[in-house]
Motif scaffolding. Structure first.
Motif, PDB file in Angstrom:
ATOM      1  N   GLY A  31       0.793  -1.221   0.000  1.00  0.00           N
ATOM      2  CA  GLY A  31       0.000   0.000   0.000  1.00  0.00           C
ATOM      3  C   GLY A  31       0.825   1.270   0.000  1.00  0.00           C
ATOM      4  N   LEU A  32       2.146   1.138   0.257  1.00  0.00           N
ATOM      5  CA  LEU A  32       3.016   2.312   0.355  1.00  0.00           C
ATOM      6  C   LEU A  32       3.328   2.865  -1.035  1.00  0.00           C
ATOM      7  N   LYS A  33       3.071   4.145  -1.236  1.00  0.00           N
ATOM      8  CA  LYS A  33       3.309   4.779  -2.534  1.00  0.00           C
ATOM      9  C   LYS A  33       4.349   5.899  -2.465  1.00  0.00           C
ATOM     10  N   ASN A  34       4.750   6.294  -1.284  1.00  0.00           N
ATOM     11  CA  ASN A  34       5.695   7.393  -1.109  1.00  0.00           C
ATOM     12  C   ASN A  34       7.125   6.937  -1.417  1.00  0.00           C
ATOM     13  N   PRO A  35       7.731   7.432  -2.500  1.00  0.00           N
ATOM     14  CA  PRO A  35       9.093   7.008  -2.852  1.00  0.00           C
ATOM     15  C   PRO A  35      10.154   7.519  -1.888  1.00  0.00           C
ATOM     16  N   ARG A  36       9.793   8.499  -1.084  1.00  0.00           N
ATOM     17  CA  ARG A  36      10.772   9.059  -0.145  1.00  0.00           C
ATOM     18  C   ARG A  36      11.022   8.157   1.066  1.00  0.00           C
ATOM     19  N   TRP A  37      10.310   7.052   1.153  1.00  0.00           N
ATOM     20  CA  TRP A  37      10.546   6.094   2.229  1.00  0.00           C
ATOM     21  C   TRP A  37      11.675   5.117   1.894  1.00  0.00           C
ATOM     22  N   VAL A  38      12.086   5.028   0.649  1.00  0.00           N
ATOM     23  CA  VAL A  38      13.062   4.014   0.266  1.00  0.00           C
ATOM     24  C   VAL A  38      14.369   4.161   1.038  1.00  0.00           C
ATOM     25  N   LEU A  72       9.435  -1.514  -3.866  1.00  0.00           N
ATOM     26  CA  LEU A  72      10.603  -1.027  -4.598  1.00  0.00           C
ATOM     27  C   LEU A  72      10.321  -0.963  -6.097  1.00  0.00           C
ATOM     28  N   THR A  73       9.620  -1.950  -6.613  1.00  0.00           N
ATOM     29  CA  THR A  73       9.282  -1.960  -8.040  1.00  0.00           C
ATOM     30  C   THR A  73       8.334  -0.818  -8.391  1.00  0.00           C
ATOM     31  N   ARG A  74       7.374  -0.572  -7.524  1.00  0.00           N
ATOM     32  CA  ARG A  74       6.360   0.448  -7.786  1.00  0.00           C
ATOM     33  C   ARG A  74       6.948   1.852  -7.824  1.00  0.00           C
ATOM     34  N   VAL A  75       7.917   2.146  -6.961  1.00  0.00           N
ATOM     35  CA  VAL A  75       8.433   3.519  -6.861  1.00  0.00           C
ATOM     36  C   VAL A  75       9.762   3.703  -7.576  1.00  0.00           C
ATOM     37  N   ALA A  76      10.231   2.682  -8.278  1.00  0.00           N
ATOM     38  CA  ALA A  76      11.566   2.743  -8.887  1.00  0.00           C
ATOM     39  C   ALA A  76      11.738   3.916  -9.839  1.00  0.00           C
ATOM     40  N   SER A  77      10.722   4.223 -10.626  1.00  0.00           N
ATOM     41  CA  SER A  77      10.862   5.296 -11.605  1.00  0.00           C
ATOM     42  C   SER A  77      10.971   6.661 -10.941  1.00  0.00           C
ATOM     43  N   GLU A  78      10.504   6.776  -9.695  1.00  0.00           N
ATOM     44  CA  GLU A  78      10.565   8.048  -8.983  1.00  0.00           C
ATOM     45  C   GLU A  78      11.749   8.141  -8.022  1.00  0.00           C
ATOM     46  N   SER A  80      14.869   6.140  -8.473  1.00  0.00           N
ATOM     47  CA  SER A  80      15.719   5.134  -9.122  1.00  0.00           C
ATOM     48  C   SER A  80      17.069   4.948  -8.436  1.00  0.00           C
ATOM     49  N   THR A  81      17.703   6.044  -8.015  1.00  0.00           N
ATOM     50  CA  THR A  81      19.017   5.920  -7.373  1.00  0.00           C
ATOM     51  C   THR A  81      18.918   5.126  -6.078  1.00  0.00           C
ATOM     52  N   ASP A  82      17.928   5.446  -5.263  1.00  0.00           N
ATOM     53  CA  ASP A  82      17.759   4.750  -3.984  1.00  0.00           C
ATOM     54  C   ASP A  82      17.422   3.272  -4.199  1.00  0.00           C
ATOM     55  N   VAL A  83      16.548   2.989  -5.164  1.00  0.00           N
ATOM     56  CA  VAL A  83      16.149   1.606  -5.416  1.00  0.00           C
ATOM     57  C   VAL A  83      17.327   0.799  -5.951  1.00  0.00           C
ATOM     58  N   VAL A  84      18.117   1.386  -6.820  1.00  0.00           N
ATOM     59  CA  VAL A  84      19.297   0.682  -7.327  1.00  0.00           C
ATOM     60  C   VAL A  84      20.282   0.397  -6.200  1.00  0.00           C
ATOM     61  N   ASP A  85      20.449   1.344  -5.294  1.00  0.00           N
ATOM     62  CA  ASP A  85      21.327   1.112  -4.145  1.00  0.00           C
ATOM     63  C   ASP A  85      20.854  -0.082  -3.322  1.00  0.00           C
ATOM     64  N   GLU A 104      12.588  -5.941 -14.176  1.00  0.00           N
ATOM     65  CA  GLU A 104      11.428  -5.072 -14.378  1.00  0.00           C
ATOM     66  C   GLU A 104      11.786  -3.627 -14.037  1.00  0.00           C
ATOM     67  N   ILE A 105      12.514  -3.465 -12.942  1.00  0.00           N
ATOM     68  CA  ILE A 105      12.954  -2.123 -12.535  1.00  0.00           C
ATOM     69  C   ILE A 105      13.925  -1.550 -13.553  1.00  0.00           C
ATOM     70  N   GLY A 106      14.883  -2.357 -13.978  1.00  0.00           N
ATOM     71  CA  GLY A 106      15.881  -1.878 -14.944  1.00  0.00           C
ATOM     72  C   GLY A 106      15.278  -1.414 -16.245  1.00  0.00           C
ATOM     73  N   SER A 107      14.143  -2.002 -16.623  1.00  0.00           N
ATOM     74  CA  SER A 107      13.524  -1.645 -17.901  1.00  0.00           C
ATOM     75  C   SER A 107      12.773  -0.322 -17.851  1.00  0.00           C
ATOM     76  N   LYS A 108      12.535   0.223 -16.639  1.00  0.00           N
ATOM     77  CA  LYS A 108      11.738   1.445 -16.566  1.00  0.00           C
ATOM     78  C   LYS A 108      12.420   2.604 -15.857  1.00  0.00           C
ATOM     79  N   ILE A 109      13.705   2.452 -15.522  1.00  0.00           N
ATOM     80  CA  ILE A 109      14.448   3.560 -14.919  1.00  0.00           C
ATOM     81  C   ILE A 109      15.432   4.100 -15.952  1.00  0.00           C
ATOM     82  N   PRO A 110      16.003   5.294 -15.734  1.00  0.00           N
ATOM     83  CA  PRO A 110      16.974   5.837 -16.691  1.00  0.00           C
ATOM     84  C   PRO A 110      18.122   4.861 -16.925  1.00  0.00           C
ATOM     85  N   ALA A 111      18.606   4.826 -18.150  1.00  0.00           N
ATOM     86  CA  ALA A 111      19.640   3.860 -18.528  1.00  0.00           C
ATOM     87  C   ALA A 111      20.891   3.990 -17.670  1.00  0.00           C
TER      88      ALA A 111
END
Length: 229
Positions: A31-38, A72-78, A80-85, A104-111
């Motif tokens: 249910g968490l949608k806030n990317p600032r929690w990553v 992590l998958t849901r907020v990756a595009s917003e 991306s740096t934190d999720v990749v870490d 799935e994450i790699g396909s939707k974040i900046p190259a």
């Protein structure tokens, strides 16, 4: 993302104390949608222990779902740096859900961010699980194309080579072999097209003014013809 607030350490600790069970963690992370929690969750150790596969009494292997990966998958595009870490810290995980999500994450974040995942993918190629049996082949191809089209040619070609280099069949099932042949043929064509298109654009920009350039033929989409600029 600017509308979201970053939680304090106290906020994060309070939440983690309230979700000690799998069911509660699943409700929270799905249910968490806030990317600032990553980042705060990562620093609090919330993403350190994806469950390992379990051997069942009947001789099978059971993959235990990890609810954190859905967030992590849901907020990756917003974020991306934190999720990749976070993903880079999971190189030793054998969780098939984690490996599936990485592509799935790699396909939707900046190259450029996706290219940072190469050490993770390299580590997985040395394990029996490889890129993960749950991983969608279409996401594998999409990740390679995202890298190639985004200018991360070296990493994109490395991934494409790992996906499409000839390998001995791992299954005698005719249906699975036919399915594998279909996605590798389609995926190879898509990856080659992305790489070629990127190469054409790069070299065209380097040509002196007035030089012949490559353009797509209107009669045969996807082919190239030479014309005077």
């Amino acid at each position: 993302m600017s509308s979201y607030k970053t939680p304090s350490k106290a906020d994060v600790q309070a939440v983690l104390l309230k979700i000690p069970t799998f069911q509660l963690r699943r409700v929270f992370y799905e249910g968490l949608k806030n990317p600032r929690w990553v980042r705060p969750l990562f620093e609090a150790g919330a993403f350190t222990n994806p469950p390992e596969p379990e051997n069942t009494d009947d001789g099978y292997i059971r993959d235990v779902y990890w609810p954190e990966i859905s967030y992590l998958t849901r907020v990756a595009s917003e974020a991306s740096t934190d999720v990749v870490d976070v993903l880079l810290s999971l190189a030793n995980s054998n969780n098939a859900w984690v490996r599936r999500a990485a592509f799935e994450i790699g396909s939707k974040i900046p190259a450029a961010e996706g290219a940072r995942l190469k050490p993770l993918l390299q580590a997985w190629t040395t394990t029996p699980g490889g890129f993960g049996w749950r991983t969608d082949p279409r996401e594998l191809v999409s990740f390679a194309i995202t890298l190639l089209e985004g200018g991360e040619i070296k990493t994109g070609r490395w991934l494409a080579n790992n996906l499409f280099a000839p390998k001995p069949s791992v299954s005698d099932d005719p249906f699975r072999r036919k399915q594998f042949l279909h996605w590798t043929t389609t995926g190879t064509r898509r990856s080659c097209h992305a790489w070629c298109q990127r190469s054409v654009r790069t070299h065209s920009r380097q040509l002196p003014a007035g030089s012949p350039t490559l353009r797509s033929s209107p009669a045969t989409p996807g082919t190239s013809t030479t014309s005077a600029a």
